[in-house]
Motif scaffolding. Sequence first.
Motif, PDB file in Angstrom:
ATOM      1  N   ARG A 269     -45.479   7.502  20.460  1.00  0.00           N
ATOM      2  CA  ARG A 269     -46.007   8.695  21.258  1.00  0.00           C
ATOM      3  C   ARG A 269     -45.588   8.933  23.364  1.00  0.00           C
ATOM      4  NH1 ARG A 269     -49.276  11.645  18.025  1.00  0.00           N
ATOM      5  NH2 ARG A 269     -50.278  10.541  16.486  1.00  0.00           N
ATOM      6  N   TRP A 270     -45.515   7.760  24.212  1.00  0.00           N
ATOM      7  CA  TRP A 270     -45.447   8.103  24.667  1.00  0.00           C
ATOM      8  C   TRP A 270     -43.559   8.418  25.616  1.00  0.00           C
ATOM      9  CZ3 TRP A 270     -40.472   5.734  26.819  1.00  0.00           C
ATOM     10  CH2 TRP A 270     -40.045   4.571  26.009  1.00  0.00           C
ATOM     11  N   PHE A 271     -42.806   8.358  24.554  1.00  0.00           N
ATOM     12  CA  PHE A 271     -40.866   8.035  24.859  1.00  0.00           C
ATOM     13  C   PHE A 271     -41.614  10.426  24.187  1.00  0.00           C
ATOM     14  CE2 PHE A 271     -37.091   9.568  23.382  1.00  0.00           C
ATOM     15  CZ  PHE A 271     -36.473   9.160  23.910  1.00  0.00           C
ATOM     16  N   VAL A 272     -42.241  11.237  23.143  1.00  0.00           N
ATOM     17  CA  VAL A 272     -43.059  12.884  23.546  1.00  0.00           C
ATOM     18  C   VAL A 272     -42.702  12.887  24.257  1.00  0.00           C
ATOM     19  CG1 VAL A 272     -43.286  14.666  21.812  1.00  0.00           C
ATOM     20  CG2 VAL A 272     -42.571  12.407  21.049  1.00  0.00           C
ATOM     21  N   VAL A 273     -44.074  12.273  24.896  1.00  0.00           N
ATOM     22  CA  VAL A 273     -44.733  13.275  25.925  1.00  0.00           C
ATOM     23  C   VAL A 273     -43.774  13.109  27.315  1.00  0.00           C
ATOM     24  CG1 VAL A 273     -46.528  11.788  27.813  1.00  0.00           C
ATOM     25  CG2 VAL A 273     -47.004  12.076  25.710  1.00  0.00           C
ATOM     26  N   ALA A 274     -42.853  11.882  27.735  1.00  0.00           N
ATOM     27  CA  ALA A 274     -41.783  11.703  28.613  1.00  0.00           C
ATOM     28  C   ALA A 274     -40.976  13.041  28.674  1.00  0.00           C
ATOM     29  CB  ALA A 274     -41.385  10.392  28.578  1.00  0.00           C
ATOM     30  N   PHE A 275     -40.496  12.794  27.313  1.00  0.00           N
ATOM     31  CA  PHE A 275     -39.155  14.036  27.327  1.00  0.00           C
ATOM     32  C   PHE A 275     -39.782  15.910  27.481  1.00  0.00           C
ATOM     33  CE2 PHE A 275     -39.488  13.500  22.119  1.00  0.00           C
ATOM     34  CZ  PHE A 275     -39.748  14.889  22.901  1.00  0.00           C
ATOM     35  N   LEU A 276     -41.118  15.588  26.718  1.00  0.00           N
ATOM     36  CA  LEU A 276     -41.176  16.627  27.446  1.00  0.00           C
ATOM     37  C   LEU A 276     -41.817  17.283  28.795  1.00  0.00           C
ATOM     38  CD1 LEU A 276     -43.801  17.064  23.743  1.00  0.00           C
ATOM     39  CD2 LEU A 276     -41.774  18.499  24.750  1.00  0.00           C
ATOM     40  N   ALA A 277     -42.072  15.707  29.177  1.00  0.00           N
ATOM     41  CA  ALA A 277     -42.505  16.373  30.531  1.00  0.00           C
ATOM     42  C   ALA A 277     -41.463  16.253  31.525  1.00  0.00           C
ATOM     43  CB  ALA A 277     -43.618  15.133  31.034  1.00  0.00           C
ATOM     44  N   LEU A 278     -40.879  15.653  30.954  1.00  0.00           N
ATOM     45  CA  LEU A 278     -39.617  15.875  32.110  1.00  0.00           C
ATOM     46  C   LEU A 278     -38.505  17.892  31.824  1.00  0.00           C
ATOM     47  CD1 LEU A 278     -37.212  13.044  31.478  1.00  0.00           C
ATOM     48  CD2 LEU A 278     -38.486  13.517  33.710  1.00  0.00           C
ATOM     49  N   MET A 279     -39.090  17.538  30.761  1.00  0.00           N
ATOM     50  CA  MET A 279     -38.795  19.131  30.664  1.00  0.00           C
ATOM     51  C   MET A 279     -39.215  20.107  31.243  1.00  0.00           C
ATOM     52  SD  MET A 279     -37.144  19.913  26.743  1.00  0.00           S
ATOM     53  CE  MET A 279     -38.222  18.860  25.815  1.00  0.00           C
ATOM     54  N   LEU A 280     -40.361  20.118  30.921  1.00  0.00           N
ATOM     55  CA  LEU A 280     -41.802  20.818  31.762  1.00  0.00           C
ATOM     56  C   LEU A 280     -41.325  20.473  33.000  1.00  0.00           C
ATOM     57  CD1 LEU A 280     -44.201  21.069  29.619  1.00  0.00           C
ATOM     58  CD2 LEU A 280     -42.685  22.550  29.545  1.00  0.00           C
ATOM     59  N   ALA A 281     -41.166  19.866  33.972  1.00  0.00           N
ATOM     60  CA  ALA A 281     -41.176  19.484  35.958  1.00  0.00           C
ATOM     61  C   ALA A 281     -40.119  20.022  35.562  1.00  0.00           C
ATOM     62  CB  ALA A 281     -41.400  18.510  35.766  1.00  0.00           C
ATOM     63  N   GLY A 282     -38.749  20.278  35.127  1.00  0.00           N
ATOM     64  CA  GLY A 282     -37.936  20.505  35.134  1.00  0.00           C
ATOM     65  C   GLY A 282     -38.216  22.498  35.226  1.00  0.00           C
ATOM     66  N   LEU A 283     -38.700  22.964  34.547  1.00  0.00           N
ATOM     67  CA  LEU A 283     -39.060  24.615  34.461  1.00  0.00           C
ATOM     68  C   LEU A 283     -40.199  24.616  35.558  1.00  0.00           C
ATOM     69  CD1 LEU A 283     -38.658  27.170  33.134  1.00  0.00           C
ATOM     70  CD2 LEU A 283     -41.089  26.564  31.822  1.00  0.00           C
ATOM     71  N   ALA A 284     -40.782  24.142  35.721  1.00  0.00           N
ATOM     72  CA  ALA A 284     -41.969  24.316  36.666  1.00  0.00           C
ATOM     73  C   ALA A 284     -41.447  24.233  38.152  1.00  0.00           C
ATOM     74  CB  ALA A 284     -42.484  23.381  36.340  1.00  0.00           C
ATOM     75  N   TRP A 285     -40.058  23.191  38.598  1.00  0.00           N
ATOM     76  CA  TRP A 285     -39.441  23.143  39.800  1.00  0.00           C
ATOM     77  C   TRP A 285     -38.452  24.720  39.598  1.00  0.00           C
ATOM     78  CZ3 TRP A 285     -38.872  19.248  42.958  1.00  0.00           C
ATOM     79  CH2 TRP A 285     -37.950  18.908  43.987  1.00  0.00           C
ATOM     80  N   LEU A 286     -37.872  24.773  38.830  1.00  0.00           N
ATOM     81  CA  LEU A 286     -37.291  25.999  39.056  1.00  0.00           C
ATOM     82  C   LEU A 286     -38.087  27.111  39.538  1.00  0.00           C
ATOM     83  CD1 LEU A 286     -34.148  25.807  36.062  1.00  0.00           C
ATOM     84  CD2 LEU A 286     -34.340  25.622  38.915  1.00  0.00           C
ATOM     85  N   LEU A 287     -39.632  27.559  39.185  1.00  0.00           N
ATOM     86  CA  LEU A 287     -39.987  28.197  39.512  1.00  0.00           C
ATOM     87  C   LEU A 287     -41.193  28.414  40.777  1.00  0.00           C
ATOM     88  CD1 LEU A 287     -42.241  28.429  35.566  1.00  0.00           C
ATOM     89  CD2 LEU A 287     -40.452  30.445  37.070  1.00  0.00           C
ATOM     90  N   VAL A 288     -41.348  27.033  41.076  1.00  0.00           N
ATOM     91  CA  VAL A 288     -41.481  27.273  42.351  1.00  0.00           C
ATOM     92  C   VAL A 288     -40.651  27.461  43.059  1.00  0.00           C
ATOM     93  CG1 VAL A 288     -42.694  25.319  43.963  1.00  0.00           C
ATOM     94  CG2 VAL A 288     -43.498  25.428  41.675  1.00  0.00           C
ATOM     95  N   TYR A 289     -39.850  26.881  43.148  1.00  0.00           N
ATOM     96  CA  TYR A 289     -38.782  27.445  43.850  1.00  0.00           C
ATOM     97  C   TYR A 289     -38.110  28.962  44.256  1.00  0.00           C
ATOM     98  CZ  TYR A 289     -33.602  28.340  45.474  1.00  0.00           C
ATOM     99  OH  TYR A 289     -32.573  28.825  46.232  1.00  0.00           O
ATOM    100  N   TYR A 290     -38.522  29.398  42.806  1.00  0.00           N
ATOM    101  CA  TYR A 290     -38.083  31.487  42.960  1.00  0.00           C
ATOM    102  C   TYR A 290     -39.231  31.716  43.733  1.00  0.00           C
ATOM    103  CZ  TYR A 290     -34.040  31.968  40.266  1.00  0.00           C
ATOM    104  OH  TYR A 290     -33.028  31.533  39.160  1.00  0.00           O
ATOM    105  N   VAL A 291     -40.483  31.123  43.243  1.00  0.00           N
ATOM    106  CA  VAL A 291     -41.551  31.916  43.864  1.00  0.00           C
ATOM    107  C   VAL A 291     -41.994  30.783  45.782  1.00  0.00           C
ATOM    108  CG1 VAL A 291     -44.365  31.693  44.301  1.00  0.00           C
ATOM    109  CG2 VAL A 291     -42.710  31.760  41.742  1.00  0.00           C
TER     110      VAL A 291
END
Length: 97
Positions: A32-54
């Motif tokens: 289960r940690w693998f699923v959590v890891a790849f979902l966290a990476l995808m969401l972290a990338g999205l969050a990075w871009l959102l924080v950059y824009y704002v």
Amino acid sequence: MPKSKVRKKTDYTINTATDSRTPVKVSAPSGRWFVVAFLALMLAGLAWLLVYYVGADPNGMGAPGKPLEWMANLEAWNFAIGFGLMITGLLMTMWWK
């Protein structure tokens, strides 16, 4: 009653090229940690871009009238970081079992 024709049966031969009896190692399913890891990476990338824009906007998340300077100084590298995180998470899905 007529008798049916008897067909000659071909002898069964083992094709050694395609019939391999070599044991194959079966890998265990991903944890289960693998699923959590790849979902966290995808969401972290999205969050990075959102924080950059704002946050890079002078009226954004920084102090009033002051942008997140460290992020604004990265300029276009913010896209590389954000999309890099998301692509890494996406590539991890290929090894998910």
